[in-house]
Design a protein around this motif. Structure first.
Motif, PDB file in Angstrom:
ATOM      1  N   CYS A   1       0.824  -1.222   0.000  1.00  0.00           N
ATOM      2  CA  CYS A   1       0.000   0.000   0.000  1.00  0.00           C
ATOM      3  C   CYS A   1       0.852   1.264   0.000  1.00  0.00           C
ATOM      4  O   CYS A   1       0.330   2.371   0.140  1.00  0.00           O
TER       5      CYS A   1
ATOM      6  N   LYS B   1      -4.057   1.938   3.284  1.00  0.00           N
ATOM      7  CA  LYS B   1      -5.277   1.602   2.554  1.00  0.00           C
ATOM      8  C   LYS B   1      -4.956   1.395   1.080  1.00  0.00           C
ATOM      9  O   LYS B   1      -3.989   1.937   0.553  1.00  0.00           O
ATOM     10  N   LYS B   2      -5.795   0.611   0.433  1.00  0.00           N
ATOM     11  CA  LYS B   2      -5.663   0.366  -0.995  1.00  0.00           C
ATOM     12  C   LYS B   2      -6.963   0.750  -1.680  1.00  0.00           C
ATOM     13  O   LYS B   2      -8.027   0.812  -1.053  1.00  0.00           O
TER      14      LYS B   2
ATOM     15  N   LEU C   1     -11.761   2.963  -0.756  1.00  0.00           N
ATOM     16  CA  LEU C   1     -10.554   2.469  -0.091  1.00  0.00           C
ATOM     17  C   LEU C   1     -10.907   1.361   0.895  1.00  0.00           C
ATOM     18  O   LEU C   1     -11.999   1.320   1.450  1.00  0.00           O
ATOM     19  N   TYR C   2      -9.949   0.474   1.130  1.00  0.00           N
ATOM     20  CA  TYR C   2     -10.119  -0.573   2.128  1.00  0.00           C
ATOM     21  C   TYR C   2      -8.772  -0.811   2.813  1.00  0.00           C
ATOM     22  O   TYR C   2      -7.714  -0.556   2.225  1.00  0.00           O
ATOM     23  N   PRO C   3      -8.781  -1.252   4.085  1.00  0.00           N
ATOM     24  CA  PRO C   3      -7.520  -1.463   4.802  1.00  0.00           C
ATOM     25  C   PRO C   3      -6.641  -2.484   4.090  1.00  0.00           C
ATOM     26  O   PRO C   3      -7.121  -3.523   3.643  1.00  0.00           O
ATOM     27  N   CYS C   4      -5.374  -2.148   3.989  1.00  0.00           N
ATOM     28  CA  CYS C   4      -4.427  -3.053   3.342  1.00  0.00           C
ATOM     29  C   CYS C   4      -4.300  -4.342   4.163  1.00  0.00           C
ATOM     30  O   CYS C   4      -3.960  -4.286   5.349  1.00  0.00           O
TER      31      CYS C   4
ATOM     32  N   GLY D   1      -3.666  -2.384   7.791  1.00  0.00           N
ATOM     33  CA  GLY D   1      -4.075  -0.988   7.788  1.00  0.00           C
ATOM     34  C   GLY D   1      -3.104  -0.026   8.441  1.00  0.00           C
ATOM     35  O   GLY D   1      -3.349   1.181   8.458  1.00  0.00           O
TER      36      GLY D   1
END
Length: 485
Positions: free
Chosen positions: A17, A22-23, A59-62, A67
């Motif tokens: 990330c 986040k990604k 976005l979502y937590p890596c 995260g």
């Protein structure tokens, strides 16, 4: 990421990330088609009207770093002087040290300056509550705070001891539920958090102590020359970026923005703070002193707030309205006078008077409460390679417990912004650090912190009014927002 397993290790950014935590997900086909249709329609109007905003990818937590944006490493990353600006951080409080730590993890060259002569030179405040920042500190490589205390109950009383409000996990969760809630309030002494950050940095010898900033000058070649007074002599340094993290009376802010433009704004009240060990409260048996309960007592004018400071002590904060000159005069009289005033005003239910009476003078301080009018991007946009964070940018009252939280979020946001904006081949040196990093950082910071500043100022008023006596199992002031909606 398991918290206990990662103490005492080095960290570097997660390559998955790029240290952002986040990604981005791909835009859905529906969203892409709607944007394409809106764009085509706008083009047909030959530029009349408002162009559609390009949709942002969700976005979502890596998953690789959970995260945090960090992964464990054998050693700290090498300093990348070729790609990143050299950052001068003015002020080694919570926000300044946090920024230094975030730079360390990314290989961003920095120098951390502090006017105090050493770590214990002056009080750095008392206890603080980590709310949004309880997750952000993982982005600083801190996955466990050994001195933290978790509160699970919050009570509001009248001065006679009647409970008029209660909330927290102990009220809302069944007794047989054993799993910890996802959201908790974490309490820690300010100096304990500051020390944990300094340990991430490698110790307090990483700080340039005793450096009082005098002024700075931005050169035509984009470098900034800083002038410090050190042990009675002048010392200069050249850097690419200056960050003022030097508090509500920031020297950096004063050099950027005329004091008359955004002066200190008195919020109409004084705060008296104290720390009391539980061991000195002989003969006081109260369920309020279980090291997991926060309670406050109020009468519509005075209000005391008591929270766990450590596992075996509490911090109390008494506040009440007072004319500014009177508040300054009382504060100047020192701890003994402050304690006497606090004791006189808090002859209420147990264990309030006992706590105040048992607190040593050496553990008491007091000050008038100030903030400043909200900064606007326009006040910062012409400041070149200089910016602000924490209380230097958005000072606020202590009544919502947001000062340290926002400073930690600022620090992480700026470091991540430098990583994005100054990546290899970014050409940031030609574009300038402001265009590449600072404008976006300041917009996000000011927008995020604005509501906290406003809420903290509002709390300075309603916590010392009849509103605080509203009966309801919710934080004080929430009824105001509900009525305003």
């Amino acid at each position: 990421m398991n918290t206990a397993e990662h103490g005492g290790v080095n960290w570097t950014i997660c390559q998955e990330c790029k240290g952002q935590g986040k990604k981005s997900r791909r835009l859905s086909k529906k969203v892409r088609l709607l944007y394409q249709k809106a764009t085509e329609q706008f083009e047909k109007t030959k530029g009349e009207g408002t162009a559609p905003d390009r949709p942002k990818a969700p976005l979502y937590p890596c998953p690789t770093c959970s995260g945090s944006g960090l992964v464990a490493a054998a050693c700290s990353p090498a300093v990348d002087k070729e790609n990143y600006p050299h950052v001068a951080i003015i002020g080694a409080g919570i926000g300044g040290v946090a920024l230094a730590v975030a730079c360390l993890h990314r290989g961003i060259p920095f120098t951390l300056y502090e006017r105090d002569s050493h770590f214990e030179a002056r009080s750095q405040g008392y206890g603080l509550t980590l709310q949004q920042a309880s997750k952000a500190i993982e982005g600083l490589g801190i996955f466990s705070l050994k001195d933290k205390v978790i509160s699970t109950r919050h009570l509001v009383h009248t001065v006679e001891g009647k409970v008029i409000g209660e909330w927290g996990t102990r009220k809302w969760m069944p007794d047989d539920v054993k799993t910890a809630p996802k959201r908790t309030n974490m309490h820690i002494a300010r100096q304990s958090l500051r020390l944990a950050l300094l340990e991430q940095l490698g110790g307090d010898d990483k700080v340039q102590w005793g450096h009082q900033l005098v002024d700075f000058k931005q050169d035509n070649d984009t470098h900034i020359t800083l002038n410090f007074q050190v042990n009675g002599a002048m010392k200069t340094a050249k850097v690419d970026l200056v960050v003022g993290a030097d508090g509500i009376r920031s020297s950096v802010r004063r050099l950027l923005i005329d004091e008359d433009t955004t002066p200190l704004r008195y919020l109409g009240c004084i705060v008296i703070l104290g720390i009391c060990p539980l061991s000195v409260l002989e003969g006081v048996a109260s369920p309020l002193l279980d090291s997991a309960t926060i309670f406050q007592t109020a009468n519509g004018n005075e209000r005391i707030y008591v929270m766990p400071f450590t596992a075996d002590s509490v911090m109390w904060q008494l506040s009440f309205p007072m004319p500014e000159e009177d508040a300054k005069a009382l504060s100047a009289l020192g701890p003994e006078a402050l304690k006497e005033e606090a004791f006189r005003r808090t002859q209420w239910h147990d264990p309030v008077p006992q706590i105040v009476a048992a607190t040593l003078d050496t553990q008491i301080s007091g000050y008038p409460v100030y903030d400043r009018e909200l900064l606007t991007p326009a006040l910062l946009e012409n400041n070149g390679a200089v910016t602000l964070l924490g209380d230097a940018a958005h000072p606020m009252s202590p009544f919502k417990g947001q000062g340290a939280n926002q400073a930690l979020l600022d620090a992480l946001s700026l470091a991540r912004g430098i990583t994005r904006g100054c990546r290899p081949l970014s050409n940031w040196k030609a574009a300038g650090i402001r265009e590449s990093v600072l404008t976006e950082f300041e917009l996000e910071m000011l927008e995020r912190s604005a509501v906290k500043v406003k809420d903290s100022a509002a709390a300075a008023e309603f916590l010392h009014s009849e509103i605080v006596l509203h009966e309801g199992d919710e934080p004080r002031g929430r009824c105001l927002k509900r009525n305003d909606a």
